[in-house]
Write a protein that holds these residues in place. Structure first.
Motif, PDB file in Angstrom:
ATOM      1  N   GLU A  43     -13.974  -7.114  -4.633  1.00  0.00           N
ATOM      2  CA  GLU A  43     -13.681  -8.288  -3.783  1.00  0.00           C
ATOM      3  C   GLU A  43     -14.090  -9.385  -4.755  1.00  0.00           C
ATOM      4  O   GLU A  43     -15.129  -9.855  -5.424  1.00  0.00           O
ATOM      5  CB  GLU A  43     -14.907  -8.636  -2.747  1.00  0.00           C
ATOM      6  CG  GLU A  43     -14.578  -8.931  -1.550  1.00  0.00           C
ATOM      7  CD  GLU A  43     -15.263  -8.231  -0.735  1.00  0.00           C
ATOM      8  OE1 GLU A  43     -15.388  -9.379   0.552  1.00  0.00           O
ATOM      9  OE2 GLU A  43     -16.095  -7.618  -0.750  1.00  0.00           O
ATOM     10  N   LEU A  51      -7.391   5.731   0.455  1.00  0.00           N
ATOM     11  CA  LEU A  51      -7.659   4.500   1.163  1.00  0.00           C
ATOM     12  C   LEU A  51      -6.569   3.864   1.285  1.00  0.00           C
ATOM     13  O   LEU A  51      -6.066   2.872   2.187  1.00  0.00           O
ATOM     14  CB  LEU A  51      -8.255   3.641   0.183  1.00  0.00           C
ATOM     15  CG  LEU A  51      -8.456   2.185   0.710  1.00  0.00           C
ATOM     16  CD1 LEU A  51      -9.497   1.798   1.393  1.00  0.00           C
ATOM     17  CD2 LEU A  51      -9.030   1.228  -0.844  1.00  0.00           C
ATOM     18  N   LEU A  52      -5.513   3.811   0.791  1.00  0.00           N
ATOM     19  CA  LEU A  52      -3.835   3.574   0.707  1.00  0.00           C
ATOM     20  C   LEU A  52      -3.462   3.810   2.310  1.00  0.00           C
ATOM     21  O   LEU A  52      -2.767   3.064   2.517  1.00  0.00           O
ATOM     22  CB  LEU A  52      -3.287   2.936  -0.257  1.00  0.00           C
ATOM     23  CG  LEU A  52      -4.085   2.382  -1.486  1.00  0.00           C
ATOM     24  CD1 LEU A  52      -2.734   2.406  -2.792  1.00  0.00           C
ATOM     25  CD2 LEU A  52      -4.128   0.886  -1.670  1.00  0.00           C
ATOM     26  N   ARG A  53      -3.218   5.022   1.982  1.00  0.00           N
ATOM     27  CA  ARG A  53      -2.453   5.119   2.655  1.00  0.00           C
ATOM     28  C   ARG A  53      -3.354   4.920   4.374  1.00  0.00           C
ATOM     29  O   ARG A  53      -2.626   4.597   5.307  1.00  0.00           O
ATOM     30  CB  ARG A  53      -2.265   6.979   2.730  1.00  0.00           C
ATOM     31  CG  ARG A  53      -1.578   7.495   1.898  1.00  0.00           C
ATOM     32  CD  ARG A  53      -1.470   8.825   2.334  1.00  0.00           C
ATOM     33  NE  ARG A  53      -1.169   9.573   0.962  1.00  0.00           N
ATOM     34  CZ  ARG A  53      -0.121  10.807   0.238  1.00  0.00           C
ATOM     35  NH1 ARG A  53      -1.306  11.343   1.024  1.00  0.00           N
ATOM     36  NH2 ARG A  53       0.523  10.821  -0.408  1.00  0.00           N
ATOM     37  N   TRP A  54      -4.817   5.269   4.641  1.00  0.00           N
ATOM     38  CA  TRP A  54      -5.268   4.519   5.835  1.00  0.00           C
ATOM     39  C   TRP A  54      -5.131   3.577   6.489  1.00  0.00           C
ATOM     40  O   TRP A  54      -5.068   3.213   7.496  1.00  0.00           O
ATOM     41  CB  TRP A  54      -7.290   4.944   5.277  1.00  0.00           C
ATOM     42  CG  TRP A  54      -7.607   4.286   6.431  1.00  0.00           C
ATOM     43  CD1 TRP A  54      -8.134   4.122   7.722  1.00  0.00           C
ATOM     44  CD2 TRP A  54      -8.384   2.741   6.550  1.00  0.00           C
ATOM     45  NE1 TRP A  54      -8.794   3.931   8.636  1.00  0.00           N
ATOM     46  CE2 TRP A  54      -8.977   2.828   8.056  1.00  0.00           C
ATOM     47  CE3 TRP A  54      -8.609   1.910   5.644  1.00  0.00           C
ATOM     48  CZ2 TRP A  54      -9.414   1.453   8.678  1.00  0.00           C
ATOM     49  CZ3 TRP A  54      -9.135   0.472   5.781  1.00  0.00           C
ATOM     50  CH2 TRP A  54      -9.402   0.509   7.352  1.00  0.00           C
ATOM     51  N   GLN A  55      -4.972   2.074   5.027  1.00  0.00           N
ATOM     52  CA  GLN A  55      -5.329   1.224   5.340  1.00  0.00           C
ATOM     53  C   GLN A  55      -3.284   0.702   5.735  1.00  0.00           C
ATOM     54  O   GLN A  55      -3.182  -0.074   6.528  1.00  0.00           O
ATOM     55  CB  GLN A  55      -4.832   0.777   3.935  1.00  0.00           C
ATOM     56  CG  GLN A  55      -4.836  -1.138   3.986  1.00  0.00           C
ATOM     57  CD  GLN A  55      -6.022  -1.788   4.857  1.00  0.00           C
ATOM     58  OE1 GLN A  55      -6.552  -2.018   5.347  1.00  0.00           O
ATOM     59  NE2 GLN A  55      -5.033  -2.469   6.251  1.00  0.00           N
ATOM     60  N   LYS A  56      -2.788   1.286   5.037  1.00  0.00           N
ATOM     61  CA  LYS A  56      -0.854   1.035   6.076  1.00  0.00           C
ATOM     62  C   LYS A  56      -1.003   2.004   7.189  1.00  0.00           C
ATOM     63  O   LYS A  56      -0.469   1.298   7.916  1.00  0.00           O
ATOM     64  CB  LYS A  56      -0.353   2.074   5.036  1.00  0.00           C
ATOM     65  CG  LYS A  56       0.307   1.656   3.510  1.00  0.00           C
ATOM     66  CD  LYS A  56       1.260   2.935   3.286  1.00  0.00           C
ATOM     67  CE  LYS A  56       1.516   2.242   1.291  1.00  0.00           C
ATOM     68  NZ  LYS A  56       2.444   2.786   1.065  1.00  0.00           N
ATOM     69  N   THR A  57      -1.961   2.545   7.868  1.00  0.00           N
ATOM     70  CA  THR A  57      -1.942   3.070   8.933  1.00  0.00           C
ATOM     71  C   THR A  57      -2.025   1.872  10.133  1.00  0.00           C
ATOM     72  O   THR A  57      -2.330   2.276  11.073  1.00  0.00           O
ATOM     73  CB  THR A  57      -2.036   4.443   9.422  1.00  0.00           C
ATOM     74  OG1 THR A  57      -3.182   4.198   9.278  1.00  0.00           O
ATOM     75  CG2 THR A  57      -1.159   5.132   8.646  1.00  0.00           C
ATOM     76  N   ALA A  58      -3.570   1.097   9.419  1.00  0.00           N
ATOM     77  CA  ALA A  58      -4.285   0.470  10.634  1.00  0.00           C
ATOM     78  C   ALA A  58      -3.922  -0.619  11.147  1.00  0.00           C
ATOM     79  O   ALA A  58      -2.083  -1.660  10.218  1.00  0.00           O
ATOM     80  CB  ALA A  58      -5.564   0.120   9.248  1.00  0.00           C
TER      81      ALA A  58
END
Length: 61
Positions: free
Chosen positions: A36, A54-61
């Motif tokens: 960060e 993590l990237l897949r989760w972020q795309k759905t958030a």
């Protein structure tokens, strides 16, 4: 380990969203490092599987 070359997303804008953004660096061994911008001394080196999740989760958030 040699000095990492950190990159910010182009979505961060010129001021880096008030300094709050994630930076990424890779090594020749294809290890990915994340940090960060406001706490650059703390880095994460997730596995490829964890980073993908993590990237897949972020795309759905």
């Amino acid at each position: 380990m040699s000095e990492l070359q950190w990159q910010k997303s182009s979505f961060s804008g010129p001021s880096g969203n008030n300094g709050e953004c994630i930076e990424l660096a890779t090594t020749e061994a294809r290890t990915v490092h994340l940090r960060e911008s406001d706490t650059p001394t703390i880095t994460l080196s997730p596995s490829h599987h964890a980073l993908r999740a993590l990237l897949r989760w972020q795309k759905t958030a």
